[in-house]
Motif scaffolding. Sequence first.
Motif, PDB file in Angstrom:
ATOM      1  N   VAL A  18      59.388  15.115  86.877  1.00 43.07           N
ATOM      2  CA  VAL A  18      58.503  13.959  87.035  1.00 43.07           C
ATOM      3  C   VAL A  18      59.033  12.752  86.241  1.00 43.07           C
ATOM      4  CG1 VAL A  18      56.173  13.093  86.484  1.00 43.07           C
ATOM      5  CG2 VAL A  18      56.445  15.265  87.687  1.00 43.07           C
ATOM      6  N   ILE A  19      59.575  13.001  85.062  1.00 43.70           N
ATOM      7  CA  ILE A  19      60.196  11.903  84.298  1.00 43.70           C
ATOM      8  C   ILE A  19      61.679  11.774  84.619  1.00 43.70           C
ATOM      9  CG2 ILE A  19      60.886  11.123  81.985  1.00 43.70           C
ATOM     10  CD1 ILE A  19      58.274  12.165  80.896  1.00 43.70           C
ATOM     11  N   SER A  25      49.990  12.672  92.277  1.00 43.48           N
ATOM     12  CA  SER A  25      50.285  12.657  90.838  1.00 43.48           C
ATOM     13  C   SER A  25      51.175  13.836  90.454  1.00 43.48           C
ATOM     14  CB  SER A  25      48.986  12.732  90.023  1.00 43.48           C
ATOM     15  OG  SER A  25      48.465  14.045  90.089  1.00 43.48           O
ATOM     16  N   GLY A  26      51.877  13.651  89.369  1.00 45.36           N
ATOM     17  CA  GLY A  26      52.716  14.723  88.847  1.00 45.36           C
ATOM     18  C   GLY A  26      51.891  15.938  88.453  1.00 45.36           C
ATOM     19  N   THR A  27      50.675  15.696  87.984  1.00 38.53           N
ATOM     20  CA  THR A  27      49.786  16.795  87.610  1.00 38.53           C
ATOM     21  C   THR A  27      49.553  17.717  88.795  1.00 38.53           C
ATOM     22  OG1 THR A  27      48.674  15.315  86.062  1.00 38.53           O
ATOM     23  CG2 THR A  27      47.484  17.316  86.679  1.00 38.53           C
ATOM     24  N   TRP A  47      54.902  19.397  78.841  1.00 42.35           N
ATOM     25  CA  TRP A  47      53.748  18.693  79.427  1.00 42.35           C
ATOM     26  C   TRP A  47      53.947  18.586  80.932  1.00 42.35           C
ATOM     27  CZ3 TRP A  47      48.934  17.410  79.251  1.00 42.35           C
ATOM     28  CH2 TRP A  47      48.431  16.297  79.938  1.00 42.35           C
ATOM     29  N   HIS A  48      53.001  19.143  81.665  1.00 44.20           N
ATOM     30  CA  HIS A  48      53.092  19.087  83.126  1.00 44.20           C
ATOM     31  C   HIS A  48      51.846  18.455  83.709  1.00 44.20           C
ATOM     32  CE1 HIS A  48      56.604  21.484  82.452  1.00 44.20           C
ATOM     33  NE2 HIS A  48      55.883  22.322  81.743  1.00 44.20           N
ATOM     34  N   GLY A  49      51.297  17.458  82.966  1.00 41.73           N
ATOM     35  CA  GLY A  49      50.017  16.876  83.332  1.00 41.73           C
ATOM     36  C   GLY A  49      48.918  17.855  82.934  1.00 41.73           C
ATOM     37  N   ASP A  95      60.461  20.557  86.292  1.00 38.29           N
ATOM     38  CA  ASP A  95      59.532  19.429  86.350  1.00 38.29           C
ATOM     39  C   ASP A  95      60.330  18.158  86.069  1.00 38.29           C
ATOM     40  OD1 ASP A  95      57.632  17.527  86.140  1.00 38.29           O
ATOM     41  OD2 ASP A  95      56.356  18.607  84.712  1.00 38.29           O
ATOM     42  N   GLU A 145      60.529  20.861  81.627  1.00 37.06           N
ATOM     43  CA  GLU A 145      61.113  19.540  81.864  1.00 37.06           C
ATOM     44  C   GLU A 145      62.549  19.583  81.348  1.00 37.06           C
ATOM     45  OE1 GLU A 145      57.585  18.521  79.185  1.00 37.06           O
ATOM     46  OE2 GLU A 145      58.363  16.582  79.806  1.00 37.06           O
ATOM     47  N   LYS A 174      56.513   9.440  89.126  1.00 34.65           N
ATOM     48  CA  LYS A 174      56.915   8.241  88.374  1.00 34.65           C
ATOM     49  C   LYS A 174      57.911   7.354  89.139  1.00 34.65           C
ATOM     50  CE  LYS A 174      55.746  10.389  83.995  1.00 34.65           C
ATOM     51  NZ  LYS A 174      54.500   9.876  83.470  1.00 34.65           N
ATOM     52  N   THR A 217      52.808  19.672  89.885  1.00 37.42           N
ATOM     53  CA  THR A 217      53.159  20.867  89.104  1.00 37.42           C
ATOM     54  C   THR A 217      52.142  21.983  89.338  1.00 37.42           C
ATOM     55  OG1 THR A 217      51.998  20.097  87.112  1.00 37.42           O
ATOM     56  CG2 THR A 217      54.339  19.540  87.303  1.00 37.42           C
TER      57      THR A 217
HETATM   58  N1  PMP Z   1      55.136  16.310  84.394  1.00 36.89           N
HETATM   59  C1  PMP Z   1      55.725  15.550  83.473  1.00 36.89           C
HETATM   60  C2  PMP Z   1      57.056  15.961  82.923  1.00 36.89           C
HETATM   61  C3  PMP Z   1      55.123  14.372  83.032  1.00 36.89           C
HETATM   62  O1  PMP Z   1      55.714  13.617  82.091  1.00 36.89           O
HETATM   63  C4  PMP Z   1      53.881  13.999  83.593  1.00 36.89           C
HETATM   64  C5  PMP Z   1      53.182  12.712  83.192  1.00 36.89           C
HETATM   65  N2  PMP Z   1      53.503  12.155  82.005  1.00 36.89           N
HETATM   66  C6  PMP Z   1      53.301  14.831  84.547  1.00 36.89           C
HETATM   67  C7  PMP Z   1      53.958  15.973  84.942  1.00 36.89           C
HETATM   68  C8  PMP Z   1      51.993  14.467  85.160  1.00 36.89           C
HETATM   69  O2  PMP Z   1      52.181  13.385  86.016  1.00 36.89           O
HETATM   70  P1  PMP Z   1      50.973  12.423  86.363  1.00 36.89           P
HETATM   71  O3  PMP Z   1      50.621  11.693  85.106  1.00 36.89           O
HETATM   72  O4  PMP Z   1      51.515  11.553  87.445  1.00 36.89           O
HETATM   73  O5  PMP Z   1      49.853  13.277  86.833  1.00 36.89           O
END
Ligand code: PMP
Length: 461
Positions: free
Chosen positions: A255-256, A130-132, A158-160, A253, A220, A281, A135
Motif C-alpha cells: 500500500v505504501i 482503501s488499503g484497509t 500496519w495493514h489498516g 502489503d 510491508e 495510496k 488487506t
Molecule cells: N497497509 C499499509 C502498509 C498502510 O500503510 C496503510 C495505510 N497507512 C494501509 C494498509 C491502510 O490503507 P488505508 O488507510 O487506505 O485504509
Amino acid sequence: MPDHTQLVRALADAYSQEFPNSAQSHLRSLRSLVDGTSHGARSFSPFPFFAQAAQGAWVTDIDGHRIIDYWQGHYANILGHNPALITERLIQSLEAGYGLQTGLLEEQEATYAALLAEATGTEQVRLTTSGTLATMYALMIARAYTGRRVVVKIGGGWHGANPLALKGVARHGASFDAVDSAGVSSTTDEEIIVTRFNDAEALERLFALRGDRIAALIFEPCPSAAGFIPASLEFMRTARHLTQQYGAVLVLDEVITGFRYCASGVQRLYGVQADLSTFGKVIGGGMPIAAVAGRSDLMALISEQASPRVWFNGGTYCAHPLSLTAGLCMLHYLIENEATLYAELGRRGDELRRSIEQVFASRAVLARCTGDGPAVLPGSSLASVYFPRQADLAPRGPDDLTDPRLCDIELRETVLKLGLLLNAVNVSHGLGALSMAHGPAEIAQTCEAFDRVALRIARGA
Ligand code: PMP
C-alpha cells in the motif's frame, strides 16, 4: 535518560501562540468529532494545524503559514499536492459530464486493472476503496484458499484497522504480542501470530513449529513503523521460500511501497513475487482507490461462481470513475517516466538523509536517518529520523525503532514534530515522504529547519 519536559513545554507554548486559528478550529472540531478528527494519525498534541490549501511540497494553513509537507497525504502524493497532471484531467472529466456516476461499468475499470496487472506482474485484480479493505480481503482469500485460520504478521506491521491484522500493531511494553483493538473476534489472539521483522531465523522456527496451520504471512516490504527500513533480501527470500514450502499464502502489503520505488511493486526489485499483493495510496493519484492483485487461482475465490466464495464486493464507491481517471493518469505517468523519476526521487532522498545527519552531527546530537536499503533498492524517498541512545545501534525494524530503551521516542515524536513546525516543516514520525515537488530549495529549507531544532535539542531549551 535526558528529560525533555522543559523543551517540550516551551515548544508547545510557542506552537499554541503561532497557530491560534488552528487552536480554535481544534476546539470546534472536538464538539462533534471524537478527538477532533476522523483519523488518529492526523492529530497530535497540543492540537494539529488546519490546512487551507496545498500545492506541490507546500501546505498553507489557516494561520497563514506556508509549510513544507513530508506527510503528503499519508505518503500517497508522489508528485506533491494537487499536481496539475491530475487536477486538470479531473476538471476536464467533470466538465465533460463524467465523474460522479458511480455504480456503472466503465471501460476505464478494465483498462486500469490491465495496466496495474501488467506493471505488477500479477494475473488478476479487484479494486476497492482503501488499503484497509484490500488487506482484509487478501487475508480472507488466503484463509479460504488454504482452509487454515492463522495469519502471521510482524510486530509493528500496519495493514489498516483490518480486524484480521489488529494484533501486534502497537508496542505493549517490551513486546508487540497483544491484540490492539476492542470489538474484534475473541479468536483474534490465537489466530494472529506476531513475529520479528527482518529476522529470518525466527520465521524459520515459526514455520517449522506451526507451518501446517498458517494461512498467510503478511508484511510491508518497508514497514512505516520501522521508518521504512526495508526488508533484507534474506528476509524477503525466506518469506517466499517458507510460504511456498508450507502451502501458505504470501501477502505483500505494498500500500505504501507500490509505485514508490519503481513503477511496480517493490517486490519486483527484490526478484520475489507474492501470491497476493495489496496496493493503495500512490496508485490513486490522490483519489481513493486500492487493489488486491495476485494469482488467478486465488483471485478466483471471489467470483460469484466460486463455492465456497469469498464475499469481496468492494462497496458503493469502488472503482469510482474519478478515482479511475486520476489513477490511470498517475499510473501512465509513472510508467512512462520510470527511468528518470525514481532515480531522481532516490537521489533527493539520499541527499536529504545525508544532509540531516550532517546537521545533527555538527550540533553533536546523536541522530540517524532510516531509508537506506539493501543494494536491490535504488534509493528511497521514504525516511525517518531517529535518536539512538547508543551510537552503534543498527536497527532492524519496528522492534528497535519503537523501543524507548534503544531510541529517544519523545525527541522524534514531540520535540522534532513541534520544533520543525515552528520552522515551517511538517514531518510524520521523524520525516515521511519526499515527492517530486520537493526540489533543491525545499530540501535546503528543510535542512535549515532541522538545524534550528538540532540547536535547541543540543541546548535543551
Ligand atoms: N497497509 C499499509 C502498509 C498502510 O500503510 C496503510 C495505510 N497507512 C494501509 C494498509 C491502510 O490503507 P488505508 O488507510 O487506505 O485504509
